[in-house]
Design a protein around this motif. Structure first.
Motif, PDB file in Angstrom:
ATOM      1  N   ASN A   1       0.830  -1.213   0.000  1.00 20.78           N
ATOM      2  CA  ASN A   1       0.000   0.000   0.000  1.00 20.78           C
ATOM      3  C   ASN A   1       0.862   1.260   0.000  1.00 20.78           C
ATOM      4  OD1 ASN A   1      -2.376  -1.481   0.031  1.00 20.78           O
ATOM      5  ND2 ASN A   1      -2.512  -1.495   2.265  1.00 20.78           N
TER       6      ASN A   1
ATOM      7  N   ASN B   1       2.405   1.733  -3.557  1.00 22.41           N
ATOM      8  CA  ASN B   1       1.410   2.279  -4.492  1.00 22.41           C
ATOM      9  C   ASN B   1       1.121   3.749  -4.202  1.00 22.41           C
ATOM     10  OD1 ASN B   1       1.087  -0.135  -5.911  1.00 22.41           O
ATOM     11  ND2 ASN B   1      -0.496  -0.873  -4.495  1.00 22.41           N
TER      12      ASN B   1
ATOM     13  N   GLN C   1       3.930   5.954  -5.406  1.00 27.23           N
ATOM     14  CA  GLN C   1       3.862   6.136  -6.859  1.00 27.23           C
ATOM     15  C   GLN C   1       2.772   7.132  -7.237  1.00 27.23           C
ATOM     16  OE1 GLN C   1       5.768   5.355  -9.195  1.00 27.23           O
ATOM     17  NE2 GLN C   1       4.506   5.753 -11.016  1.00 27.23           N
ATOM     18  N   ASN C   2       1.619   7.019  -6.600  1.00 32.57           N
ATOM     19  CA  ASN C   2       0.534   7.975  -6.860  1.00 32.57           C
ATOM     20  C   ASN C   2       0.937   9.390  -6.459  1.00 32.57           C
ATOM     21  OD1 ASN C   2      -1.215   5.996  -7.852  1.00 32.57           O
ATOM     22  ND2 ASN C   2      -2.031   5.530  -5.825  1.00 32.57           N
TER      23      ASN C   2
END
Length: 439
Positions: A202, A205, A208-209
């Protein structure tokens, strides 16, 4: 024990590293965007062009002054027959030349007030370009904060996920101790390891976002930062006006409405400008010239030079131009009617959009307040569950569920907070007040 100390040290080091990064405040982001955003730059150039067009140099009120000069050279073969009985004369290769120069001044004294209306139209067009620039700025600010709060939300989410991971790692350390001393089975260790992997994924991710969100923000800013940066995640709701008061502002300051009203003013001037073609044009002209002729041998004068000043007043009246002026005036009147209809349509749209935006803002603000209360409940539940977990009254699955509930509450609160703030900004834009508030 040493493992827990190392984790705490790494967490503090990470927090210190984040704090050392540049913090891009909201005010700084707005300032940079208004200075460097390409859409805003293009809009400013359009305003500069419209401002130049309102200069007296572009109105036709000034006279025109033209200079002319020329030279001619002739080489002729001439045969002359005289009526008085003299013998005929033949002249081959006779040279002659002419030189001239003049300055001409023309000035329109009266053109049916066409220049007057065109000048007023240019001023209205300039004001319209300013409104168009303001619309671009408002749109850019909304786009900016959409990207800015997207970064802020992922930043808050990342903090919550990292805190969750730290707690899970602490749970793994505790599970290993319990397993080593025979107080727990290997299942507790395996569950903690699985949860660590889940939390780590999590975080990957979300990071990266966050990178993508920062790139989107840089695009709106029109500037590339060489160093990484953080944003201000605090949100202050600034809307203080009542609904009725804010709606009255929307009916007088909405940017789309103001542009339509300016188009109506321009259409009225187009009608008057077209009607000016029914009237005559009176002009004044004057010139000063110099002329020199070098004549051939046949001429009576070998060389002649003249200078002169002339002036004149002229009137022209296009009594009938085939109906083009009549058609132009009729179309201008139809265009005015169209603009007035568009204004009525925009007023209806503003009322609908305002009510939708108001309800949307109120709903999201209420959801945010509920989520804030939910955080308190979830935190209390987690704290109690954690205490019971430490003394063995709840198992790892129940503890993990309380941890997930708290995490989800934090993520939902973050989304609700920034969503409510964007809804407030959209409401302010519809009301024409977006540029009048502190961000």
């Amino acid at each position: 024990m040493m493992t827990k100390v190392k984790l705490t040290f790494l967490f503090l080091l990470c927090c210190f590293g984040l704090q050392a990064q540049e913090v891009l405040t909201k005010e700084a982001a707005v300032s940079v965007a208004l200075e460097n955003n390409y859409g805003v730059k293009i809009a400013k150039n359009a305003v500069a062009v419209a401002e130049n067009s309102t200069s007296i140099l572009n109105t036709g009120f000034l006279p025109t002054l033209a200079g002319n000069a020329g030279a001619n050279y002739n080489l002729d073969n001439t045969e002359a027959e005289f009526s008085d009985g003299r013998p005929d004369a033949v002249l081959n290769g006779a040279e002659s030349s002419n030189y001239n120069a003049s300055i001409t001044l023309n000035y329109t004294l009266f053109d049916g007030l066409g220049r007057h209306y065109n000048y007023k139209r240019l001023k209205e067009q300039y004001q319209l370009s300013e409104l168009q620039a303001r619309a671009t700025i408002e749109s850019t600010i909304l786009q900016l904060f959409s990207a800015y709060y997207n970064v802020a939300q992922f930043s808050d989410n990342l903090n919550a996920l990292e805190e969750t991971l730290m707690i899970t790692k602490d749970r793994l350390v505790r599970a290993n101790y319990q397993f080593d001393y025979g107080q727990n089975t290997k299942l507790g260790v395996l569950n903690a390891e699985v949860d660590i992997n889940t939390d780590s994924i999590n975080i990957i991710n979300t990071k990266q976002n966050l990178k993508i969100a920062k790139r989107d923000l840089k695009l709106v800013l029109g500037e590339t930062y060489t160093n990484d940066f953080n944003v201000d995640t605090e949100v202050v709701f600034t809307l203080q006006l009542e609904k009725d008061s804010l709606f009255e502002k929307a009916k007088s300051r909405n940017i789309a409405l103001l542009q339509t009203e300016k188009n109506i003013a321009i259409s009225k001037l187009d009608i008057n400008s077209g009607k000016s073609d029914f009237l005559p044009t009176i002009g004044l002209s004057g010139s000063y010239g110099w002329n020199k002729n070098n004549n051939n041998a046949v001429a009576l004068l070998a060389v002649s030079t003249s200078t002169g000043l002339s002036a004149g007043l002229n009137l022209s009246w296009n009594l009938f131009d085939g109906g083009s002026t009549i058609t132009r005036v009729r179309n201008a009147k139809i265009n005015l009617e169209t603009q007035q209809l568009q204004k009525e349509s925009i007023l209806l749209s503003i009322e609908r959009d305002f009510n939708n935006a108001w309800d949307n803002y109120q709903n999201k603000l209420e959801i945010y307040n509920i989520q804030e209360k939910n955080i308190i409940t979830a935190q209390n539940n987690f704290d109690r569950t954690q205490e019971k977990f430490k003394i063995g009254q709840v198992n790892s699955i129940e503890f993990r569920q309380a941890q997930i509930n708290l995490l989800n509450a934090e993520l939902s609160r973050n989304q609700a907070k920034f969503s409510a703030k964007l809804s407030e900004l959209e409401l302010l834009q519809i009301s024409g007040e977006l540029l009048n508030v502190q961000f």
